[in-house]
Each structure stands twice: as structure tokens, then as C-alpha cells.
Design a protein around this motif. Structure first.
Motif, PDB file in Angstrom:
ATOM      1  N   VAL A 111       7.741  -5.758   2.577  1.00 22.66           N
ATOM      2  CA  VAL A 111       6.280  -5.875   2.486  1.00 22.66           C
ATOM      3  C   VAL A 111       5.658  -4.549   2.065  1.00 22.66           C
ATOM      4  O   VAL A 111       4.750  -4.503   1.227  1.00 22.66           O
ATOM      5  CB  VAL A 111       5.694  -6.359   3.831  1.00 22.66           C
ATOM      6  CG1 VAL A 111       4.169  -6.324   3.797  1.00 22.66           C
ATOM      7  CG2 VAL A 111       6.179  -7.776   4.153  1.00 22.66           C
ATOM      8  N   ARG A 112       6.159  -3.431   2.632  1.00 21.40           N
ATOM      9  CA  ARG A 112       5.637  -2.113   2.243  1.00 21.40           C
ATOM     10  C   ARG A 112       5.889  -1.848   0.759  1.00 21.40           C
ATOM     11  O   ARG A 112       5.025  -1.310   0.052  1.00 21.40           O
ATOM     12  CB  ARG A 112       6.308  -1.011   3.084  1.00 21.40           C
ATOM     13  CG  ARG A 112       5.831  -0.930   4.519  1.00 21.40           C
ATOM     14  CD  ARG A 112       6.308   0.356   5.166  1.00 21.40           C
ATOM     15  NE  ARG A 112       6.199   0.281   6.627  1.00 21.40           N
ATOM     16  CZ  ARG A 112       7.237   0.211   7.447  1.00 21.40           C
ATOM     17  NH1 ARG A 112       8.469   0.218   6.964  1.00 21.40           N
ATOM     18  NH2 ARG A 112       7.064   0.147   8.758  1.00 21.40           N
ATOM     19  N   ASP A 113       7.088  -2.205   0.281  1.00 30.35           N
ATOM     20  CA  ASP A 113       7.444  -1.993  -1.122  1.00 30.35           C
ATOM     21  C   ASP A 113       6.504  -2.777  -2.035  1.00 30.35           C
ATOM     22  O   ASP A 113       6.034  -2.266  -3.063  1.00 30.35           O
ATOM     23  CB  ASP A 113       8.892  -2.416  -1.335  1.00 30.35           C
ATOM     24  CG  ASP A 113       9.344  -2.183  -2.772  1.00 30.35           C
ATOM     25  OD1 ASP A 113       9.155  -1.062  -3.277  1.00 30.35           O
ATOM     26  OD2 ASP A 113       9.874  -3.127  -3.384  1.00 30.35           O
ATOM     27  N   LEU A 114       6.214  -4.018  -1.656  1.00 27.50           N
ATOM     28  CA  LEU A 114       5.322  -4.852  -2.452  1.00 27.50           C
ATOM     29  C   LEU A 114       3.913  -4.267  -2.484  1.00 27.50           C
ATOM     30  O   LEU A 114       3.246  -4.233  -3.532  1.00 27.50           O
ATOM     31  CB  LEU A 114       5.305  -6.267  -1.867  1.00 27.50           C
ATOM     32  CG  LEU A 114       4.866  -7.423  -2.773  1.00 27.50           C
ATOM     33  CD1 LEU A 114       5.736  -7.494  -4.012  1.00 27.50           C
ATOM     34  CD2 LEU A 114       4.934  -8.736  -1.993  1.00 27.50           C
ATOM     35  N   ARG A 115       3.436  -3.785  -1.338  1.00 29.11           N
ATOM     36  CA  ARG A 115       2.097  -3.189  -1.274  1.00 29.11           C
ATOM     37  C   ARG A 115       2.028  -1.880  -2.042  1.00 29.11           C
ATOM     38  O   ARG A 115       0.999  -1.537  -2.614  1.00 29.11           O
ATOM     39  CB  ARG A 115       1.704  -2.982   0.193  1.00 29.11           C
ATOM     40  CG  ARG A 115       1.330  -4.292   0.888  1.00 29.11           C
ATOM     41  CD  ARG A 115       1.100  -4.122   2.369  1.00 29.11           C
ATOM     42  NE  ARG A 115       0.529  -5.347   2.937  1.00 29.11           N
ATOM     43  CZ  ARG A 115       0.571  -5.655   4.228  1.00 29.11           C
ATOM     44  NH1 ARG A 115       1.149  -4.831   5.095  1.00 29.11           N
ATOM     45  NH2 ARG A 115       0.033  -6.776   4.659  1.00 29.11           N
ATOM     46  N   GLN A 116       3.130  -1.137  -2.035  1.00 30.65           N
ATOM     47  CA  GLN A 116       3.151   0.111  -2.801  1.00 30.65           C
ATOM     48  C   GLN A 116       3.096  -0.176  -4.296  1.00 30.65           C
ATOM     49  O   GLN A 116       2.460   0.549  -5.061  1.00 30.65           O
ATOM     50  CB  GLN A 116       4.404   0.908  -2.455  1.00 30.65           C
ATOM     51  CG  GLN A 116       4.432   2.303  -3.078  1.00 30.65           C
ATOM     52  CD  GLN A 116       5.594   3.132  -2.552  1.00 30.65           C
ATOM     53  OE1 GLN A 116       6.442   2.647  -1.820  1.00 30.65           O
ATOM     54  NE2 GLN A 116       5.635   4.390  -2.928  1.00 30.65           N
ATOM     55  N   LEU A 117       3.745  -1.248  -4.722  1.00 32.30           N
ATOM     56  CA  LEU A 117       3.762  -1.620  -6.137  1.00 32.30           C
ATOM     57  C   LEU A 117       2.404  -2.119  -6.612  1.00 32.30           C
ATOM     58  O   LEU A 117       1.879  -1.666  -7.642  1.00 32.30           O
ATOM     59  CB  LEU A 117       4.822  -2.698  -6.377  1.00 32.30           C
ATOM     60  CG  LEU A 117       4.868  -3.299  -7.794  1.00 32.30           C
ATOM     61  CD1 LEU A 117       5.339  -2.249  -8.797  1.00 32.30           C
ATOM     62  CD2 LEU A 117       5.741  -4.543  -7.830  1.00 32.30           C
ATOM     63  N   LEU A 118       1.799  -3.045  -5.860  1.00 27.17           N
ATOM     64  CA  LEU A 118       0.573  -3.714  -6.310  1.00 27.17           C
ATOM     65  C   LEU A 118      -0.700  -3.101  -5.744  1.00 27.17           C
ATOM     66  O   LEU A 118      -1.786  -3.352  -6.253  1.00 27.17           O
ATOM     67  CB  LEU A 118       0.622  -5.200  -5.923  1.00 27.17           C
ATOM     68  CG  LEU A 118       1.797  -6.016  -6.461  1.00 27.17           C
ATOM     69  CD1 LEU A 118       1.728  -7.444  -5.951  1.00 27.17           C
ATOM     70  CD2 LEU A 118       1.810  -5.992  -7.985  1.00 27.17           C
ATOM     71  N   GLY A 119      -0.582  -2.312  -4.676  1.00 26.05           N
ATOM     72  CA  GLY A 119      -1.752  -1.850  -3.959  1.00 26.05           C
ATOM     73  C   GLY A 119      -1.927  -2.661  -2.685  1.00 26.05           C
ATOM     74  O   GLY A 119      -1.802  -3.896  -2.719  1.00 26.05           O
TER      75      GLY A 119
END
Length: 384
Positions: A368-376
Motif C-alpha cells: 500500500v505504501r509503494d502504491l501511494r508513493q507511486l501515485l500520491g
């Protein structure tokens, strides 16, 4: 509120509840600051509460009184080296200074907490040498550091530049020295998800229940595991788990069968959700929580997530974000599948694009952190 917190500053559980009251009343509470705080909680000219130095665990009233007296006498401390020089090293020893650094009370002196902890032994050694030379009228190699000229205005020139501790470690040290989380909480990372749990209650709502009415209702309690006590019974082990959600502390008893099944999730400082039933004993009138299930945050997502919404703008697509997003998609299993919708925006239109059910993304914290880092962070919504 400042007076009440000063009266109860030794009672951490009470202070946690009072801090939540301040949030409900829109009263701002500033962290401890060696250049602003008194021993007790005070109020500044903007009606903000300044955290009292006396509520820092292990600092000691004698040492704090010396520091406050020095500040009131000769003005604000300019740096860590300046503070060490003016404080002396007898009552204000290394342990006291380390505690104050970890609590954030020295943040206004410049430098990160990590850098100050690393530099502290050298600052104390130079301060001791300076004070010894002042007593004998001598000067030495370090005279320039404290003794005058340009060097006196920049006494931190030799303090190393270090990145601040990671948020989790910074908060852990804050909890260690204040007894509570003040400038953040480990649960903050999951607030948007926890807010989506329909029957979720704050711990303060349960802890302050006056038990004047009969209750039997399903609830979910989210919190950080502050402590776990186990007790042997004829059938095995049961546990008493103290949760902290930054509004209150609450202790829940977990019976043997539930603890046997979920005990591995109840580690100290783990973020968990307890699912169970609030039940009032008709004989005693006391309301207790009967815990039926324990979830970590990955389990919450896997069991209660209705859909995942990813927001993409035309500019992100033009910058080539789609291949990176595609790499994060994995083949879905029937048991762990959930809809994924992409909300796509450009200057003229908006469209909701639902991905095929054959795709999923990892729901653990790292995924989830990785996804948020990618998209904001604001572009990733978990809908429960």
C-alpha cells in the motif's frame, strides 16, 4: 486545561484523555520546548497550551529547574553547545539531556534529534572544558567555540548533519520519554482505512462509558497494542491487552480460544483492530468487550475492503506512469479478489475504468505504501 494537565502530569492515561479533549475543543497543544516551556503546562499569548517540561519522564525537577532558571536569567538557549555550557554537567547530566532530545524539547536549538544525540558527548566534553578553564582563567583549543568572536555565534558548526529518525522511530522515542504520542501516532497511517469501518468506536467512548444503560452491540476497536499481559487458566492462556488510539487507553480481556487463534498478532506496538461485542452484565451493570476476532491492518483490508480506487490524471499518464502501475498488478485469487477502479481525469472529461477481475495489488503495508508513493497518497483510496 493547562491547569488540569499540570495537576495530572504524572498520570499518563489521564493526560492522553485530556489531550483528546483539547483536540475536541480545538485547543492547540504545542510540544515541549526548552526555550518556551515551564515546568508545568502553560498558555501563550495566542491561547495555545505549551507542554510542561515536568511531564517529560526521567528528566527530574532539579535539572529542569536549573535549565529554566538559566533561560530566564540569560535568555534563550542558542544551541545544544550553548545549553551544555550554561547548564553545567552535574545535575543536568547526559541521561537528562538525552531524554530531553528524544522528547523533542530541544528541536528549537537546530539540528535533527539524531544529530543532537550523536553530537551530545562532544558538546558536553567541550562545555566541561570551557567551564573548567573559566574557573582557572585559562584558554585552550576550544576557547573560540564558546569564548567570543564569530565562533560564539555559530557554536554548532561541528555538529554533524544527519537525517531525522524515521517517523516510526521518532514517535517511539517520543513515547518513551513522554509516556504518550504527542506529535503523531502510529495509527495515523491507517486513519482513512479505520474511519471506513462502520461499527468502529474510539477508545475514549468505551473508556468513559458510565454503564447506565444496558448494551449489547457489535463493535470494532482500533488501536496500538500498548501492553499484553497473559494469565494461565485451566484451558490455556487468556490475555489482557491494553490499546491506545491517542484518545484513551482501554484494556480488553481476550479469552483462551480467541487468544490461541490470534495471539500471534498481539505484539507490542502493533496496530490491530479488535472485533467483538459490547455486553452489559445485568447482575453487575458493568459493560465489557468480548473479543471474537483480532485483525492486523492487512487482515482488515482483506476482509472488509469493498474496492480500491486509483486516481490518475492525464499528466501522470503522459509522464509514463502506466508501466510502473502495471508492474504492481498481480494475478488475483478468488479468495483475495476485490474490484479495482481507475478514476481517470483530463481537462475535458472524467471516466471510471474498472479493471478486469483477474488483477489485484498487494494489501500488506509495504504494498500500500509503494502504491501511494507511486501515485500520491491522495490518489489511492481504500473503500470499506
Amino acid at each position: 486545561m493547562a491547569a488540569v494537565m499540570s495537576a495530572d502530569m504524572d498520570n499518563t492515561e489521564k493526560v492522553v484523555t485530556l489531550l483528546d479533549d483539547c483536540r475536541q475543543l480545538n485547543l492547540q497543544v504545542l510540544p515541549p520546548d526548552i526555550n518556551r516551556s515551564e515546568y508545568q503546562f502553560t498558555v501563550d499569548d495566542q491561547n495555545r497550551i505549551i507542554y510542561g517540561l515536568g511531564a517529560v519522564k526521567g528528566a527530574g525537577e532539579a535539572a529542569l529547574s536549573i535549565l529554566v532558571e538559566q533561560r530566564n536569567k540569560d535568555g534563550a538557549f542558542k544551541s545544544l553547545a550553548d545549553l551544555c555550557k550554561r547548564a553545567g554537567t552535574q545535575k543536568v547530566n547526559r541521561r537528562v539531556l538525552e531524554t530531553l532530545i528524544k522528547s523533542g524539547a530541544f528541536d528549537s536549538l537546530g539540528g535533527t534529534r539524531r544529530a543532537m544525540l550523536e553530537y551530545l558527548p562532544e558538546a558536553m566534553r567541550m562545555a566541561e572544558q570551557y567551564n573548567r578553564n573559566q574557573g582557572t582563567g585559562q584558554a585552550d583549543l576550544f576557547g573560540g567555540l564558546f569564548g567570543g568572536g564569530v565562533a560564539e555565534s555559530t557554536p554548532e558548526a561541528t555538529m554533524p548533519e544527519r537525517e531525522e529518525f524515521p517517523e516510526k522511530e521518532r514517535l517511539r522515542l517520543e513515547k518513551e520519554t513522554l509516556g504518550l504520542y504527542l506529535t503523531g501516532h502510529p495509527l495515523d497511517e491507517y486513519q482513512s482505512e479505520i474511519a471506513g469501518l462502520g461499527s468502529r468506536k474510539k477508545l475514549v467512548d468505551i473508556a468513559e462509558d458510565d454503564s447506565t444503560k444496558y448494551r449489547r452491540e457489535p463493535v470494532m476497536l482500533a488501536g496500538l497494542v500498548a501492553s499484553v499481559r497473559t494469565q494461565h487458566t485451566d484451558n490455556g492462556k487468556r490475555a489482557f491487552v491494553q490499546l491506545d488510539d491517542n484518545t484513551a487507553y482501554y484494556e480488553a480481556m481476550i479469552f483462551t480460544d480467541t487468544f490461541t487463534q490470534y495471539g500471534n498478532l498481539l505484539e507490542k506496538e502493533a496496530c490491530v483492530v479488535l472485533e467483538g461485542t459490547l455486553d452489559t452484565d445485568q447482575r453487575t451493570g458493568k459493560t465489557r468487550l468480548r473479543v471474537e476476532k483480532v485483525h492486523n491492518m492487512q487482515s482488515v483490508r482483506e476482509n472488509f475492503l469493498r474496492k480500491l480506487v486509483l486516481r490518475l490524471e492525464e499528466q501522470q499518464v503522459q509522464r509514463g506512469i502506466l508501466p510502473a502501475l502495471r508492474q504492481r498488478l498481480q494475478p488475483a485469487t478468488t479468495a483475495g479478489s476485490f474490484p479495482i477502479t481507475i478514476e481517470y481525469f483530463n481537462a475535458k472529461a472524467r471516466a471510471d475504468l474498472r479493471l478486469g477481475g483477474t488483477w489485484t495489488v498487494p494489501l500488506d503495508d509495504a504494498g500500500v505504501r509503494d502504491l501511494r508513493q507511486l501515485l500520491g497518497k491522495e490518489n489511492v483510496s481504500l473503500v470499506f
